[in-house]
Write a protein that holds these residues in place. Structure first.
Motif, PDB file in Angstrom:
ATOM      1  N   ARG A  69       0.899  -1.185   0.141  1.00  0.00           N
ATOM      2  CA  ARG A  69      -0.111  -0.063   0.174  1.00  0.00           C
ATOM      3  C   ARG A  69       1.058   1.290   0.103  1.00  0.00           C
ATOM      4  NH1 ARG A  69      -5.274   0.679   1.457  1.00  0.00           N
ATOM      5  NH2 ARG A  69      -4.764   2.682   2.395  1.00  0.00           N
ATOM      6  N   LYS A  70       0.200   2.355  -0.514  1.00  0.00           N
ATOM      7  CA  LYS A  70       0.980   3.525  -0.615  1.00  0.00           C
ATOM      8  C   LYS A  70       1.064   4.021   0.960  1.00  0.00           C
ATOM      9  CE  LYS A  70       1.312   7.955  -2.759  1.00  0.00           C
ATOM     10  NZ  LYS A  70       0.875   8.912  -3.896  1.00  0.00           N
ATOM     11  N   TYR A  71       0.356   4.003   1.874  1.00  0.00           N
ATOM     12  CA  TYR A  71       0.127   4.467   3.172  1.00  0.00           C
ATOM     13  C   TYR A  71      -0.131   3.222   3.950  1.00  0.00           C
ATOM     14  CZ  TYR A  71       0.061   9.012   0.779  1.00  0.00           C
ATOM     15  OH  TYR A  71       0.197  10.113  -0.099  1.00  0.00           O
ATOM     16  N   LYS A  72       0.608   3.106   5.120  1.00  0.00           N
ATOM     17  CA  LYS A  72       0.305   1.940   5.926  1.00  0.00           C
ATOM     18  C   LYS A  72      -0.864   2.251   6.882  1.00  0.00           C
ATOM     19  CE  LYS A  72       3.602   3.742   9.489  1.00  0.00           C
ATOM     20  NZ  LYS A  72       4.719   3.546  10.335  1.00  0.00           N
ATOM     21  N   LEU A 133     -14.321 -15.735  -3.794  1.00  0.00           N
ATOM     22  CA  LEU A 133     -14.577 -14.679  -2.842  1.00  0.00           C
ATOM     23  C   LEU A 133     -14.834 -13.006  -3.452  1.00  0.00           C
ATOM     24  CD1 LEU A 133     -14.145 -13.283   0.034  1.00  0.00           C
ATOM     25  CD2 LEU A 133     -11.562 -13.346  -0.434  1.00  0.00           C
ATOM     26  N   ARG A 134     -15.793 -12.469  -3.419  1.00  0.00           N
ATOM     27  CA  ARG A 134     -16.035 -11.425  -4.014  1.00  0.00           C
ATOM     28  C   ARG A 134     -15.618 -10.160  -3.313  1.00  0.00           C
ATOM     29  NH1 ARG A 134     -20.447 -11.831  -7.556  1.00  0.00           N
ATOM     30  NH2 ARG A 134     -19.931  -9.749  -8.212  1.00  0.00           N
ATOM     31  N   VAL A 135     -15.260 -10.190  -2.380  1.00  0.00           N
ATOM     32  CA  VAL A 135     -14.721  -8.972  -1.498  1.00  0.00           C
ATOM     33  C   VAL A 135     -13.223  -9.303  -1.096  1.00  0.00           C
ATOM     34  CG1 VAL A 135     -16.620  -8.137  -0.907  1.00  0.00           C
ATOM     35  CG2 VAL A 135     -15.713  -9.407   0.556  1.00  0.00           C
ATOM     36  N   PHE A 136     -12.536  -8.270  -1.019  1.00  0.00           N
ATOM     37  CA  PHE A 136     -11.168  -8.627  -0.436  1.00  0.00           C
ATOM     38  C   PHE A 136     -10.865  -7.244   0.490  1.00  0.00           C
ATOM     39  CE2 PHE A 136      -6.479  -8.189  -0.613  1.00  0.00           C
ATOM     40  CZ  PHE A 136      -6.055  -9.504  -0.644  1.00  0.00           C
ATOM     41  N   PRO A 137     -10.292  -7.665   1.636  1.00  0.00           N
ATOM     42  CA  PRO A 137      -9.678  -6.811   2.708  1.00  0.00           C
ATOM     43  C   PRO A 137      -8.435  -6.151   2.383  1.00  0.00           C
ATOM     44  CG  PRO A 137      -9.149  -9.051   3.678  1.00  0.00           C
ATOM     45  CD  PRO A 137      -9.830  -9.013   2.224  1.00  0.00           C
ATOM     46  N   ASP A 138      -8.853  -4.781   2.091  1.00  0.00           N
ATOM     47  CA  ASP A 138      -7.298  -4.002   1.841  1.00  0.00           C
ATOM     48  C   ASP A 138      -7.272  -2.591   2.669  1.00  0.00           C
ATOM     49  OD1 ASP A 138      -9.701  -3.101   0.746  1.00  0.00           O
ATOM     50  OD2 ASP A 138      -8.839  -2.546  -1.320  1.00  0.00           O
ATOM     51  N   ILE A 139      -8.104  -2.593   3.620  1.00  0.00           N
ATOM     52  CA  ILE A 139      -8.112  -1.261   4.406  1.00  0.00           C
ATOM     53  C   ILE A 139      -7.458  -1.547   5.729  1.00  0.00           C
ATOM     54  CG2 ILE A 139      -9.602   0.435   5.460  1.00  0.00           C
ATOM     55  CD1 ILE A 139     -11.730  -0.196   3.486  1.00  0.00           C
ATOM     56  N   PRO A 140      -6.408  -0.790   5.937  1.00  0.00           N
ATOM     57  CA  PRO A 140      -5.898  -1.237   7.290  1.00  0.00           C
ATOM     58  C   PRO A 140      -6.660  -0.477   8.385  1.00  0.00           C
ATOM     59  CG  PRO A 140      -4.829   0.514   6.294  1.00  0.00           C
ATOM     60  CD  PRO A 140      -5.875  -0.016   5.336  1.00  0.00           C
ATOM     61  N   VAL A 141      -7.036  -1.105   9.636  1.00  0.00           N
ATOM     62  CA  VAL A 141      -7.505  -0.638  10.880  1.00  0.00           C
ATOM     63  C   VAL A 141      -6.697  -0.684  12.297  1.00  0.00           C
ATOM     64  CG1 VAL A 141      -9.528  -1.169  12.577  1.00  0.00           C
ATOM     65  CG2 VAL A 141      -9.841  -1.769   9.902  1.00  0.00           C
ATOM     66  N   THR A 142      -6.857   0.399  12.650  1.00  0.00           N
ATOM     67  CA  THR A 142      -5.780   0.514  13.769  1.00  0.00           C
ATOM     68  C   THR A 142      -6.571   0.533  14.935  1.00  0.00           C
ATOM     69  OG1 THR A 142      -5.896   3.099  13.581  1.00  0.00           O
ATOM     70  CG2 THR A 142      -4.062   2.045  12.251  1.00  0.00           C
ATOM     71  N   THR A 143      -5.912   0.265  16.080  1.00  0.00           N
ATOM     72  CA  THR A 143      -6.384   0.447  17.369  1.00  0.00           C
ATOM     73  C   THR A 143      -5.338   0.835  18.605  1.00  0.00           C
ATOM     74  OG1 THR A 143      -5.942  -1.884  17.845  1.00  0.00           O
ATOM     75  CG2 THR A 143      -8.184  -1.608  16.967  1.00  0.00           C
ATOM     76  N   LYS A 144      -6.316   1.571  19.674  1.00  0.00           N
ATOM     77  CA  LYS A 144      -5.418   1.892  20.763  1.00  0.00           C
ATOM     78  C   LYS A 144      -5.847   1.058  21.987  1.00  0.00           C
ATOM     79  CE  LYS A 144      -3.940   6.762  19.823  1.00  0.00           C
ATOM     80  NZ  LYS A 144      -4.015   8.134  20.372  1.00  0.00           N
ATOM     81  N   GLY A 145      -4.938   1.081  22.927  1.00  0.00           N
ATOM     82  CA  GLY A 145      -5.193   0.270  24.200  1.00  0.00           C
ATOM     83  C   GLY A 145      -6.391   1.164  25.087  1.00  0.00           C
ATOM     84  N   THR A 146      -6.787   0.217  26.134  1.00  0.00           N
ATOM     85  CA  THR A 146      -7.855   0.913  26.870  1.00  0.00           C
ATOM     86  C   THR A 146      -7.241   1.876  27.784  1.00  0.00           C
ATOM     87  OG1 THR A 146      -7.593  -0.912  28.283  1.00  0.00           O
ATOM     88  CG2 THR A 146      -9.386  -1.289  26.618  1.00  0.00           C
ATOM     89  N   GLU A 147      -8.126   2.825  28.291  1.00  0.00           N
ATOM     90  CA  GLU A 147      -7.550   3.877  29.157  1.00  0.00           C
ATOM     91  C   GLU A 147      -6.410   4.720  28.905  1.00  0.00           C
ATOM     92  OE1 GLU A 147      -6.955   2.220  33.047  1.00  0.00           O
ATOM     93  OE2 GLU A 147      -9.239   1.447  32.999  1.00  0.00           O
ATOM     94  N   VAL A 148      -6.388   4.976  27.319  1.00  0.00           N
ATOM     95  CA  VAL A 148      -5.269   5.691  26.915  1.00  0.00           C
ATOM     96  C   VAL A 148      -5.657   7.029  26.621  1.00  0.00           C
ATOM     97  CG1 VAL A 148      -3.597   5.843  24.707  1.00  0.00           C
ATOM     98  CG2 VAL A 148      -4.245   3.680  25.689  1.00  0.00           C
ATOM     99  N   ARG A 149      -4.895   8.165  27.083  1.00  0.00           N
ATOM    100  CA  ARG A 149      -5.098   9.618  26.938  1.00  0.00           C
ATOM    101  C   ARG A 149      -5.288   9.901  25.491  1.00  0.00           C
ATOM    102  NH1 ARG A 149      -2.816  13.112  31.902  1.00  0.00           N
ATOM    103  NH2 ARG A 149      -3.329  11.594  33.479  1.00  0.00           N
TER     104      ARG A 149
END
Length: 226
Positions: A69-72, A133-149
């Motif tokens: 991908r161009k952007y991570k 398979l008619r769909v393909f996962p190509d979107i990166p999903v990010t997460t943060k931990g719990t109780e993070v400011r």
């Protein structure tokens, strides 16, 4: 350019390894292998060999992710709502039976792999079974931990996902010994992996992919007020 440079480095390392082995055994390598042309710029044969080895790599269903991908990272976005009358992906294009979602959702690569494994397990008695398979996962999903400011930038990468609109077919099945009852039961079991209502689709004149001239308009015609 990068491929030629990579092929040159690979060829140079192989030549050096061959020379080292030859010196240990006591044999001398021919001087024609160490020409400046072969080391600085590899031939077309070596370049094609490297490309063929790269093309032979086949990704498994359990490793669904884009090659690059161009952007991570990407923005969160929303599941598209088709307000213009688009029917892309709503028809059967390859198989005889399909799994359709009745509500829009965001599917992860792990869920897609679980659905595929369920279909293969339920229909393992069917020889020459084909799953599309008619769909393909190509979107990166990010997460943060719990109780993070708040602040400190975007979270770390977690998984790949795909946004699936309403009424889209995500899986299709086909096989010589596959009948309506077996396909319906397998798709029903696979639908439990999703958190939205699903529908079992059979290929017929109403659900198969229409011709371009027979497709409905993608936009609703504007009507002037009287």
């Amino acid at each position: 350019m990068w491929a030629q440079r990579f092929a040159g480095n690979l060829l140079r390392s192989r030549i050096l390894a061959t020379n080292a082995v030859g010196s240990l055994v006591g044999r001398t390598q021919p001087s024609s292998l160490l020409t400046s042309a072969s080391v600085a710029r590899p031939g077309l044969g070596a370049f094609r060999g490297v490309l063929s080895s790269q093309k032979s790599q086949i990704r498994s269903v359990h490793n669904l992710q884009p090659r690059r991908r161009k952007y991570k990272k990407a923005q969160k976005g929303r599941v598209p709502v088709r307000t213009g009358g688009s029917t892309k992906g709503n028809y059967m294009a390859f198989g005889d039976y399909g799994l359709r979602v009745k509500l829009g959702l965001r599917l992860s690569a792990k869920t897609i792999s679980a659905i595929h494994a369920t279909l293969k397990r339920k229909l393992k008695a069917i020889k020459d079974l084909k799953v599309w398979l008619r769909v393909f996962p190509d979107i990166p999903v990010t997460t943060k931990g719990t109780e993070v400011r708040m602040g400190k930038g975007k979270g770390a990468f977690d998984y790949w996902a795909v946004r699936v609109p309403k009424d889209k077919i995500i899986f299709e099945l086909s096989g010589p010994g596959l009948n309506n009852e077996l396909a319906k039961d397998a798709i029903r079991q696979a639908g439990f992996k999703l958190g939205v209502p699903t529908e079992f689709v059979v290929k017929n004149d109403a659900t198969k992919q229409p011709k371009k001239s027979e497709m409905p308009p993608t936009s609703i015609p504007f009507q002037h007020a009287k």
